[in-house]
Design an enzyme around this catalytic site. Sequence first.
Site, PDB file in Angstrom:
ATOM      1  N   ASN A  45       0.824  -1.208   0.000  1.00 36.56           N
ATOM      2  CA  ASN A  45       0.000   0.000   0.000  1.00 36.56           C
ATOM      3  C   ASN A  45       0.858   1.259   0.000  1.00 36.56           C
ATOM      4  O   ASN A  45       1.884   1.313   0.670  1.00 36.56           O
ATOM      5  CB  ASN A  45      -0.927   0.011   1.219  1.00 36.56           C
ATOM      6  CG  ASN A  45      -1.873  -1.180   1.205  1.00 36.56           C
ATOM      7  OD1 ASN A  45      -2.051  -1.800   0.158  1.00 36.56           O
ATOM      8  ND2 ASN A  45      -2.464  -1.493   2.331  1.00 36.56           N
ATOM      9  N   VAL A  46       0.375   2.258  -0.721  1.00 35.62           N
ATOM     10  CA  VAL A  46       1.096   3.536  -0.761  1.00 35.62           C
ATOM     11  C   VAL A  46       0.526   4.499   0.279  1.00 35.62           C
ATOM     12  O   VAL A  46       1.004   5.615   0.409  1.00 35.62           O
ATOM     13  CB  VAL A  46       1.075   4.145  -2.184  1.00 35.62           C
ATOM     14  CG1 VAL A  46       1.883   3.269  -3.140  1.00 35.62           C
ATOM     15  CG2 VAL A  46      -0.348   4.324  -2.712  1.00 35.62           C
ATOM     16  N   HIS A  82       5.835  -0.601  -2.723  1.00 32.16           N
ATOM     17  CA  HIS A  82       5.298   0.131  -3.882  1.00 32.16           C
ATOM     18  C   HIS A  82       5.365   1.640  -3.684  1.00 32.16           C
ATOM     19  O   HIS A  82       4.679   2.384  -4.388  1.00 32.16           O
ATOM     20  CB  HIS A  82       3.849  -0.313  -4.182  1.00 32.16           C
ATOM     21  CG  HIS A  82       3.763  -1.710  -4.743  1.00 32.16           C
ATOM     22  ND1 HIS A  82       2.592  -2.413  -4.838  1.00 32.16           N
ATOM     23  CD2 HIS A  82       4.723  -2.532  -5.242  1.00 32.16           C
ATOM     24  CE1 HIS A  82       2.833  -3.608  -5.365  1.00 32.16           C
ATOM     25  NE2 HIS A  82       4.114  -3.707  -5.615  1.00 32.16           N
ATOM     26  N   CYS A  88      12.282  13.336  -7.488  1.00 35.20           N
ATOM     27  CA  CYS A  88      12.744  14.175  -8.585  1.00 35.20           C
ATOM     28  C   CYS A  88      13.405  13.295  -9.633  1.00 35.20           C
ATOM     29  O   CYS A  88      14.326  12.535  -9.324  1.00 35.20           O
ATOM     30  CB  CYS A  88      13.738  15.221  -8.062  1.00 35.20           C
ATOM     31  SG  CYS A  88      14.439  16.214  -9.390  1.00 35.20           S
ATOM     32  N   CYS A 127      17.365  14.605 -10.078  1.00 39.19           N
ATOM     33  CA  CYS A 127      18.435  14.297  -9.119  1.00 39.19           C
ATOM     34  C   CYS A 127      18.110  13.093  -8.236  1.00 39.19           C
ATOM     35  O   CYS A 127      18.910  12.734  -7.371  1.00 39.19           O
ATOM     36  CB  CYS A 127      18.730  15.517  -8.250  1.00 39.19           C
ATOM     37  SG  CYS A 127      17.451  15.875  -7.008  1.00 39.19           S
ATOM     38  N   CYS A 173      17.365  20.046  -5.942  1.00 37.95           N
ATOM     39  CA  CYS A 173      18.218  20.533  -7.048  1.00 37.95           C
ATOM     40  C   CYS A 173      17.660  21.792  -7.699  1.00 37.95           C
ATOM     41  O   CYS A 173      18.338  22.415  -8.514  1.00 37.95           O
ATOM     42  CB  CYS A 173      18.434  19.446  -8.097  1.00 37.95           C
ATOM     43  SG  CYS A 173      16.981  19.066  -9.106  1.00 37.95           S
ATOM     44  N   GLY A 180      -5.245  -9.183   3.018  1.00 35.55           N
ATOM     45  CA  GLY A 180      -5.941  -8.246   2.126  1.00 35.55           C
ATOM     46  C   GLY A 180      -5.245  -8.001   0.804  1.00 35.55           C
ATOM     47  O   GLY A 180      -5.214  -6.873   0.333  1.00 35.55           O
ATOM     48  N   THR A 181      -4.708  -9.041   0.233  1.00 38.77           N
ATOM     49  CA  THR A 181      -4.099  -8.889  -1.105  1.00 38.77           C
ATOM     50  C   THR A 181      -4.605  -9.987  -2.023  1.00 38.77           C
ATOM     51  O   THR A 181      -4.733 -11.142  -1.610  1.00 38.77           O
ATOM     52  CB  THR A 181      -2.555  -8.857  -1.034  1.00 38.77           C
ATOM     53  OG1 THR A 181      -2.039  -8.781  -2.374  1.00 38.77           O
ATOM     54  CG2 THR A 181      -1.955 -10.059  -0.318  1.00 38.77           C
ATOM     55  N   GLU A 183     -12.071 -12.931   1.163  1.00 42.87           N
ATOM     56  CA  GLU A 183     -12.554 -14.120   0.454  1.00 42.87           C
ATOM     57  C   GLU A 183     -11.339 -14.872  -0.101  1.00 42.87           C
ATOM     58  O   GLU A 183     -10.242 -14.314  -0.137  1.00 42.87           O
ATOM     59  CB  GLU A 183     -13.493 -13.699  -0.683  1.00 42.87           C
ATOM     60  CG  GLU A 183     -12.812 -12.737  -1.625  1.00 42.87           C
ATOM     61  CD  GLU A 183     -13.768 -11.990  -2.536  1.00 42.87           C
ATOM     62  OE1 GLU A 183     -14.986 -12.068  -2.333  1.00 42.87           O
ATOM     63  OE2 GLU A 183     -13.265 -11.347  -3.459  1.00 42.87           O
TER      64      GLU A 183
HETATM   65  P1  OAD Z   1      -6.419  -5.830  -4.863  1.00 44.92           P
HETATM   66  O1  OAD Z   1      -7.467  -4.794  -5.063  1.00 44.92           O
HETATM   67  O2  OAD Z   1      -5.913  -6.555  -6.058  1.00 44.92           O
HETATM   68  O3  OAD Z   1      -6.942  -6.922  -3.814  1.00 44.92           O
HETATM   69  C1  OAD Z   1      -7.502  -6.563  -2.600  1.00 44.92           C
HETATM   70  C2  OAD Z   1      -7.842  -7.822  -1.830  1.00 44.92           C
HETATM   71  O4  OAD Z   1      -8.368  -7.416  -0.573  1.00 44.92           O
HETATM   72  C3  OAD Z   1      -8.894  -8.716  -2.483  1.00 44.92           C
HETATM   73  O5  OAD Z   1      -8.469 -10.073  -2.436  1.00 44.92           O
HETATM   74  C4  OAD Z   1     -10.148  -8.499  -1.630  1.00 44.92           C
HETATM   75  O6  OAD Z   1     -10.938  -9.672  -1.529  1.00 44.92           O
HETATM   76  C5  OAD Z   1      -9.536  -8.153  -0.288  1.00 44.92           C
HETATM   77  N1  OAD Z   1     -10.385  -7.317   0.562  1.00 44.92           N
HETATM   78  C6  OAD Z   1     -11.269  -6.348   0.213  1.00 44.92           C
HETATM   79  N2  OAD Z   1     -11.839  -5.802   1.284  1.00 44.92           N
HETATM   80  C7  OAD Z   1     -11.305  -6.419   2.374  1.00 44.92           C
HETATM   81  C8  OAD Z   1     -11.494  -6.315   3.785  1.00 44.92           C
HETATM   82  N3  OAD Z   1     -12.345  -5.437   4.322  1.00 44.92           N
HETATM   83  N4  OAD Z   1     -10.779  -7.125   4.594  1.00 44.92           N
HETATM   84  C9  OAD Z   1      -9.899  -8.035   4.067  1.00 44.92           C
HETATM   85  N5  OAD Z   1      -9.689  -8.186   2.756  1.00 44.92           N
HETATM   86  C10 OAD Z   1     -10.379  -7.385   1.919  1.00 44.92           C
HETATM   87  O7  OAD Z   1      -5.215  -5.111  -4.063  1.00 44.92           O
HETATM   88  P2  OAD Z   1      -3.710  -5.582  -3.873  1.00 44.92           P
HETATM   89  O8  OAD Z   1      -3.605  -7.067  -3.825  1.00 44.92           O
HETATM   90  O9  OAD Z   1      -3.153  -4.802  -2.753  1.00 44.92           O
HETATM   91  O10 OAD Z   1       0.171  -1.804  -7.211  1.00 44.92           O
HETATM   92  O11 OAD Z   1      -3.066  -5.061  -5.203  1.00 44.92           O
HETATM   93  C11 OAD Z   1      -1.678  -5.212  -5.411  1.00 44.92           C
HETATM   94  C12 OAD Z   1      -1.151  -4.083  -6.212  1.00 44.92           C
HETATM   95  O12 OAD Z   1      -1.928  -3.913  -7.389  1.00 44.92           O
HETATM   96  C13 OAD Z   1      -1.260  -2.715  -5.548  1.00 44.92           C
HETATM   97  O13 OAD Z   1      -0.221  -2.450  -4.626  1.00 44.92           O
HETATM   98  C14 OAD Z   1      -1.183  -1.795  -6.711  1.00 44.92           C
HETATM   99  C15 OAD Z   1      -2.137  -2.492  -7.631  1.00 44.92           C
HETATM  100  O14 OAD Z   1      -1.992  -2.271  -8.968  1.00 44.92           O
HETATM  101  C16 OAD Z   1       0.667  -0.721  -7.816  1.00 44.92           C
HETATM  102  O15 OAD Z   1       0.006   0.288  -7.994  1.00 44.92           O
HETATM  103  C17 OAD Z   1       2.067  -0.903  -8.253  1.00 44.92           C
END
Ligand code: OAD
Length: 235
Positions: free
Chosen positions: A94-95, A111, A119, A122, A141, A178-179, A207
């Site tokens: 997460n950013v 990320h 920048c 520089c 710079c 949560g990914t 899920e």
């Molecule tokens: P995603 O949006 O791909 O996935 C989010 C996950 O969180 C899913 O599996 C959802 O089921 C789950 N989720 C949603 N709500 C939730 C909750 N309340 N509790 C628990 N889980 C929940 O996001 P990321 O996997 O973080 O990269 O995405 C990875 C990267 O893709 C990001 O860092 C970003 C994006 O493009 C860049 O921008 C480089």
Amino acid sequence: MSAGPPRHVVVLTGAGVSAESGLGTFRDKDGLWTRYDLEEVATPEGFRRNPALVCEFYNARRENLRKARPNEAHRALAAFERRFQGRFTLITQNVDDLHEKGGSPDPVHMHGRLDELRCQHCAAVYAYDAPIAPDSVCPVCGREGGQRPNVVWFGEMPLHMDAIDAALADCDLFVAIGTSATVYPAAGFVGRVRAMGRARCAELNLEPTAASSLFDETRYGPASEVVPAFFAALS
Ligand code: OAD
């Protein structure tokens, strides 16, 4: 696989940990990438083509973040880190800065961070509070233009990979929270940890995901519930 309390816990978080703080995820229904063309707003090529559009996109995300507060999941991770006697490494895709706001001292932002600019002349990285504009000036710079969000775009290398590789090789408990396990290299962390055969792997998510079968243990539900419960049981 280790028995007894873990020695080194590595946690990987994704957008789902911040969903209940009001920050949208990327790939769920109404996710960011269902509403925006990521080629236009999250690639170096998109920034070269239309820096004003990219600045506008990130200014909107920075504004959302200003209003967001950490939730019980962020707080539970910080509380666990404070009381845990072993080593703890928090890696986030997460950013946002909600882990820091929830009390985590030093999450690894693989990320990048929404509240920083970089920048392109520089390479200075600096905290930046005001709206980003294509012609803003580097405080280091002094050159105008070329100031970009310090976030990793598609096609770019994630940050801090040496530290992350070392933590993955050393851990005996790996927890993904949560990914969706769709963006590499983070999506491949569980496979790498498993291949080393030393760590238990747990997935906490709303899920099941494409990677669920690789984990030893899975808990499904909102992060604000499953994360505090999982880490309370661990200590
Ligand atoms: P995603 O949006 O791909 O996935 C989010 C996950 O969180 C899913 O599996 C959802 O089921 C789950 N989720 C949603 N709500 C939730 C909750 N309340 N509790 C628990 N889980 C929940 O996001 P990321 O996997 O973080 O990269 O995405 C990875 C990267 O893709 C990001 O860092 C970003 C994006 O493009 C860049 O921008 C480089």
